[in-house]
Design a protein around this motif. Structure first.
Motif, PDB file in Angstrom:
ATOM      1  N   LYS A  78       1.174   7.185  -7.166  1.00 22.34           N
ATOM      2  CA  LYS A  78       0.137   7.926  -7.887  1.00 22.34           C
ATOM      3  C   LYS A  78      -0.467   9.075  -7.095  1.00 22.34           C
ATOM      4  N   LYS A  79      -0.236   9.089  -5.775  1.00 24.15           N
ATOM      5  CA  LYS A  79      -0.813  10.148  -4.943  1.00 24.15           C
ATOM      6  C   LYS A  79       0.218  10.653  -3.942  1.00 24.15           C
ATOM      7  N   GLY A 130      -8.292   3.603  -4.798  1.00 22.61           N
ATOM      8  CA  GLY A 130      -7.608   2.818  -3.780  1.00 22.61           C
ATOM      9  C   GLY A 130      -7.596   1.328  -4.076  1.00 22.61           C
ATOM     10  N   GLY A 135       0.926   3.085  -3.388  1.00 27.83           N
ATOM     11  CA  GLY A 135       0.044   4.223  -3.130  1.00 27.83           C
ATOM     12  C   GLY A 135       0.706   5.555  -3.428  1.00 27.83           C
ATOM     13  N   PHE A 136       1.966   5.695  -3.008  1.00 28.83           N
ATOM     14  CA  PHE A 136       2.680   6.956  -3.214  1.00 28.83           C
ATOM     15  C   PHE A 136       3.138   7.145  -4.661  1.00 28.83           C
ATOM     16  N   SER A 163       0.826  -1.211   0.000  1.00 30.74           N
ATOM     17  CA  SER A 163       0.000   0.000   0.000  1.00 30.74           C
ATOM     18  C   SER A 163       0.857   1.255   0.000  1.00 30.74           C
ATOM     19  N   GLY A 205      -4.913   4.952  -2.184  1.00 28.51           N
ATOM     20  CA  GLY A 205      -3.930   5.315  -3.201  1.00 28.51           C
ATOM     21  C   GLY A 205      -4.517   5.296  -4.599  1.00 28.51           C
ATOM     22  N   ILE A 233      -1.454   9.332   1.360  1.00 31.33           N
ATOM     23  CA  ILE A 233      -2.258   8.115   1.435  1.00 31.33           C
ATOM     24  C   ILE A 233      -2.654   7.827   2.876  1.00 31.33           C
ATOM     25  N   ASP A 293      -6.345   0.974   1.279  1.00 29.18           N
ATOM     26  CA  ASP A 293      -5.667   2.260   1.130  1.00 29.18           C
ATOM     27  C   ASP A 293      -6.434   3.113   0.130  1.00 29.18           C
TER      28      ASP A 293
END
Length: 309
Positions: free
Chosen positions: A219-220, A297, A216-217, A212, A244, A223, A242
């Motif tokens: 694309k965003k 997410g 996750g990081f 996650s 993300g 998170i 998550d």
């Protein structure tokens, strides 16, 4: 409806019985004769089957013909067809045990590498270095958590642990990651108290948290991770969610195909190993399921049927 305490006792009893049965089966499948009894292991297994089915003294008659006691017996033993079924079951359990050991070894190596790699050590120590002059008390706390993570990861004397032990490790891990990413990372843990004493594979959820954070990081910039756990009628359930970037439908189906496949996938073998580890240990419909909406997410759900491991 069974109480939580009854299910916990039943769960542990079944776990112990499964391990004992498997160990006895492996011993009895050796090719050596028993010097004290002068019988082959196959004879031992057949007599054990007879005893289990309520035949205390399945002895043959003087002329060598079998005596029927609750069913047809050949030379004091069950028919070969009946024994073959038992042997097939023994072989299946043995193969699953071997496969589970292999998966556990891979998981241990992956978890060890994930926690004690140069990047993780560098980032943690760098955070501690910056905290020492500005917030020495927090730096000291972070050092304690870091030591706890290293000790827990390296200790290979326990393959299965209570949920509460793995939860303590997850909390230390998430605090360190929160220190690293600051306001860009947040998390919440919601695991029912009824789950705490149940035994699960060690480091079961950590790879999911790592995924996650890693993806996750990508694309965003910020998170949030939520970890949940609860006790159902016949299983333990966990989810890791998550917010993300998630994945599109095509990628989601590819990941699901990987989970269903027996072939090791190098790029996504973390999810695959967890899924196989759960299925081998708990059987039935136990395993890992995934869901995702691109841009919103990713969710992973784990089901561990009671009575496994």
């Amino acid at each position: 409806m069974p109480t939580t305490e009854w299910r916990r006792r039943n769960y542990r009893t079944t776990c112990s019985k499964t391990r004992a049965d498997t160990a006895v089966s492996i011993l009895e499948r050796s090719n050596r004769k028993d010097p004290a009894l002068s019988i082959t292991p196959l004879d031992s297994i057949r007599r054990a089957i007879a005893r289990r089915n309520g035949i205390s003294n399945p002895a043959a008659s003087k002329d060598g013909a079998a005596k029927a006691q609750g069913g047809r017996i050949e030379n004091g033993l069950f028919p070969a067809s009946h024994t073959a079924e038992e042997l097939a079951r023994i072989q299946e359990l043995s193969q699953r045990n071997i496969a589970l050991a292999e998966v556990n070894n891979r998981m241990e190596m992956q978890n060890l590498q994930a926690q004690i790699n140069p990047h993780f050590i560098y980032n943690t120590l760098d955070n501690i270095r910056y905290l020492i002059p500005t917030d020495p008390q927090r730096a000291q706390q972070l050092i304690g958590r870091f030591i706890g993570i290293l000790r827990y990861s390296i200790n290979n004397t326990k393959h299965n642990v209570p949920v509460k032990d793995d939860l303590k490790y997850l909390q230390d891990y998430l605090v360190i990651q929160s220190t690293r990413f600051g306001a860009n990372f947040s998390y919440e843990i919601d695991i029912d108290d009824a789950c705490m004493e149940f035994i699960i594979p060690k480091l079961l959820l950590q790879p999911l948290l790592e995924n996650s954070i890693k993806y996750g990081f990508q694309k965003k910039p910020r998170i949030h991770i939520r970890v949940r756990g609860w006790l159902g009628e016949d299983a333990l359930y966990f989810t890791v969610e998550d917010n993300g970037g998630g994945v599109d439908e095509t990628m989601l189906e590819q990941l699901r195909d990987i989970l269903r496949s027996d072939e090791v996938n190098i790029e996504h073998n973390g999810l695959q190993n967890i899924n196989r580890r759960i299925w081998l240990g708990y059987g039935g419909d136990s395993g890992l399921t995934i869901d995702s909406t691109e841009g919103e997410g990713f969710t992973v759900k784990l089901k561990l049927r009671l009575g496994g491991m």
